[in-house]
Design a protein around this motif. Structure first.
Motif, PDB file in Angstrom:
ATOM      1  N   LEU A  59      93.396 -98.751  66.262  1.00  0.00           N
ATOM      2  CA  LEU A  59      92.782 -98.651  67.588  1.00  0.00           C
ATOM      3  C   LEU A  59      91.481 -99.459  67.652  1.00  0.00           C
ATOM      4  CD1 LEU A  59      93.444 -94.873  68.300  1.00  0.00           C
ATOM      5  CD2 LEU A  59      94.549 -96.833  69.401  1.00  0.00           C
ATOM      6  N   GLU A  60      90.717 -99.443  66.569  1.00  0.00           N
ATOM      7  CA  GLU A  60      89.492-100.257  66.519  1.00  0.00           C
ATOM      8  C   GLU A  60      89.816-101.725  66.762  1.00  0.00           C
ATOM      9  OE1 GLU A  60      86.296 -99.637  66.131  1.00  0.00           O
ATOM     10  OE2 GLU A  60      86.260 -97.515  65.582  1.00  0.00           O
ATOM     11  N   HIS A  98      90.323 -91.003  72.985  1.00  0.00           N
ATOM     12  CA  HIS A  98      91.236 -90.373  73.937  1.00  0.00           C
ATOM     13  C   HIS A  98      92.373 -91.349  74.194  1.00  0.00           C
ATOM     14  CE1 HIS A  98      88.883 -86.872  74.958  1.00  0.00           C
ATOM     15  NE2 HIS A  98      87.816 -87.620  75.160  1.00  0.00           N
ATOM     16  N   MET A  99      93.587 -90.834  74.322  1.00  0.00           N
ATOM     17  CA  MET A  99      94.742 -91.701  74.598  1.00  0.00           C
ATOM     18  C   MET A  99      95.896 -90.864  75.113  1.00  0.00           C
ATOM     19  SD  MET A  99      95.739 -92.333  70.600  1.00  0.00           S
ATOM     20  CE  MET A  99      94.253 -91.562  69.917  1.00  0.00           C
ATOM     21  N   ARG A 158      90.616 -94.756  75.273  1.00  0.00           N
ATOM     22  CA  ARG A 158      89.157 -94.802  75.457  1.00  0.00           C
ATOM     23  C   ARG A 158      88.468 -94.123  74.288  1.00  0.00           C
ATOM     24  NH1 ARG A 158      88.031 -91.568  80.665  1.00  0.00           N
ATOM     25  NH2 ARG A 158      89.641 -90.236  79.742  1.00  0.00           N
ATOM     26  N   ARG A 159      87.308 -94.613  73.940  1.00  0.00           N
ATOM     27  CA  ARG A 159      86.520 -93.938  72.921  1.00  0.00           C
ATOM     28  C   ARG A 159      86.027 -92.601  73.451  1.00  0.00           C
ATOM     29  NH1 ARG A 159      84.965 -96.932  68.528  1.00  0.00           N
ATOM     30  NH2 ARG A 159      85.198 -99.199  68.681  1.00  0.00           N
ATOM     31  N   GLU A 203      97.714 -88.919  61.231  1.00  0.00           N
ATOM     32  CA  GLU A 203      96.925 -90.048  61.710  1.00  0.00           C
ATOM     33  C   GLU A 203      96.503 -89.848  63.166  1.00  0.00           C
ATOM     34  OE1 GLU A 203      98.322 -93.980  60.891  1.00  0.00           O
ATOM     35  OE2 GLU A 203      99.288 -93.378  59.004  1.00  0.00           O
ATOM     36  N   LEU A 204      97.380 -89.273  63.971  1.00  0.00           N
ATOM     37  CA  LEU A 204      97.025 -88.984  65.365  1.00  0.00           C
ATOM     38  C   LEU A 204      95.867 -87.996  65.432  1.00  0.00           C
ATOM     39  CD1 LEU A 204     100.438 -88.693  67.250  1.00  0.00           C
ATOM     40  CD2 LEU A 204      98.480 -90.075  67.979  1.00  0.00           C
ATOM     41  N   THR A 205      95.939 -86.946  64.632  1.00  0.00           N
ATOM     42  CA  THR A 205      94.875 -85.937  64.621  1.00  0.00           C
ATOM     43  C   THR A 205      93.538 -86.567  64.244  1.00  0.00           C
ATOM     44  OG1 THR A 205      96.457 -84.206  64.045  1.00  0.00           O
ATOM     45  CG2 THR A 205      94.132 -83.768  63.610  1.00  0.00           C
ATOM     46  N   THR A 206      93.550 -87.399  63.224  1.00  0.00           N
ATOM     47  CA  THR A 206      92.319 -88.074  62.800  1.00  0.00           C
ATOM     48  C   THR A 206      91.806 -89.009  63.889  1.00  0.00           C
ATOM     49  OG1 THR A 206      93.007 -87.980  60.482  1.00  0.00           O
ATOM     50  CG2 THR A 206      91.313 -89.598  61.055  1.00  0.00           C
ATOM     51  N   ALA A 207      92.693 -89.784  64.482  1.00  0.00           N
ATOM     52  CA  ALA A 207      92.285 -90.766  65.494  1.00  0.00           C
ATOM     53  C   ALA A 207      91.705 -90.083  66.733  1.00  0.00           C
ATOM     54  CB  ALA A 207      93.469 -91.636  65.890  1.00  0.00           C
TER      55      ALA A 207
END
Length: 207
Positions: free
Chosen positions: A143-144, A176-177, A199-200, A167-171
């Motif tokens: 995402l970055e 937000h997505m 969005r961040r 990975e979703l939980t961490t991200a």
């Protein structure tokens, strides 16, 4: 020729299949000189790499959308998508030898792509409607990078394995997505993550 018993491959047109055949042939030749695919994976090239990447083609809208593929390596998934869709594809690959392979493989396969031989952190390409990646990095890192190349109304398609939920939980700690999970047709542990409205978290909190 690939394995016609694979459901994903059974769906493609003869023209697409011809392009993929030419791509697979040149990949196997070049793989003797540079490491595009693990030698242990070559017998499973079609099922493990080509068919897996080809799943994303069905998620690409028709009409020549712009697409950026991050860390394209041997062409997965970006060059496979270019063989199977009318998307205008940009492949970002920092390894100069792999970038040279991608240019030659696209020529041999008969597809038009743009190859950007730069690191993702500094790559200068126009924002696209779709951003893709496969086996590249954890989701938060994708995402970055990916938001640099994504139009505001665009979406990301990331092929992920058994750790997708983790990975979703961490991200989500930083982003937000809107998330759609699409089961993989080639890997029982795999999933395609379709992400939009990215969005961040700090941007959201400052609204």
């Amino acid at each position: 020729m690939g394995n016609d018993s694979l459901p994903v491959l059974a769906d493609v047109s003869r023209e697409t299949r011809d392009r993929l055949d030419r791509y697979a042939e040149i990949l196997q030749r070049w793989n003797q000189r540079i490491n595009l695919v693990s030698p242990h994976d070559l017998p499973h090239l079609w099922s493990r790499h080509i068919a897996d990447s080809l799943q994303l083609a069905g998620q690409i809208p028709a009409g020549g959308v712009t697409l950026v593929d991050m860390g394209s390596g041997g062409g997965f998934p970006g060059l496979v998508i270019a063989c199977a869709t009318d998307a205008r594809v940009t492949l970002i690959e920092s390894d100069q030898r792999k970038a040279a392979f991608l240019r030659e493989a696209a020529r041999v396969a008969g597809v038009s792509v743009t190859v950007c031989a730069q690191r993702l952190e500094v790559a200068d390409v126009p924002p696209a409607q779709v951003v893709t990646a496969r086996a590249l990095a954890p989701l938060a890192r994708l995402l970055e990078w990916g938001t640099r190349f994504l139009q505001p109304d665009g979406f990301c398609l990331f092929l992920k394995g058994r750790n997708a939920q983790e990975e979703l939980t961490t991200a989500r700690a930083g982003w937000h997505m809107a998330t759609t999970r699409i089961p993989s047709r080639t890997n029982t542990d795999g999933v395609i993550l379709k992400l939009s409205d990215i969005r961040r978290v700090k941007d959201h909190n400052n609204e």
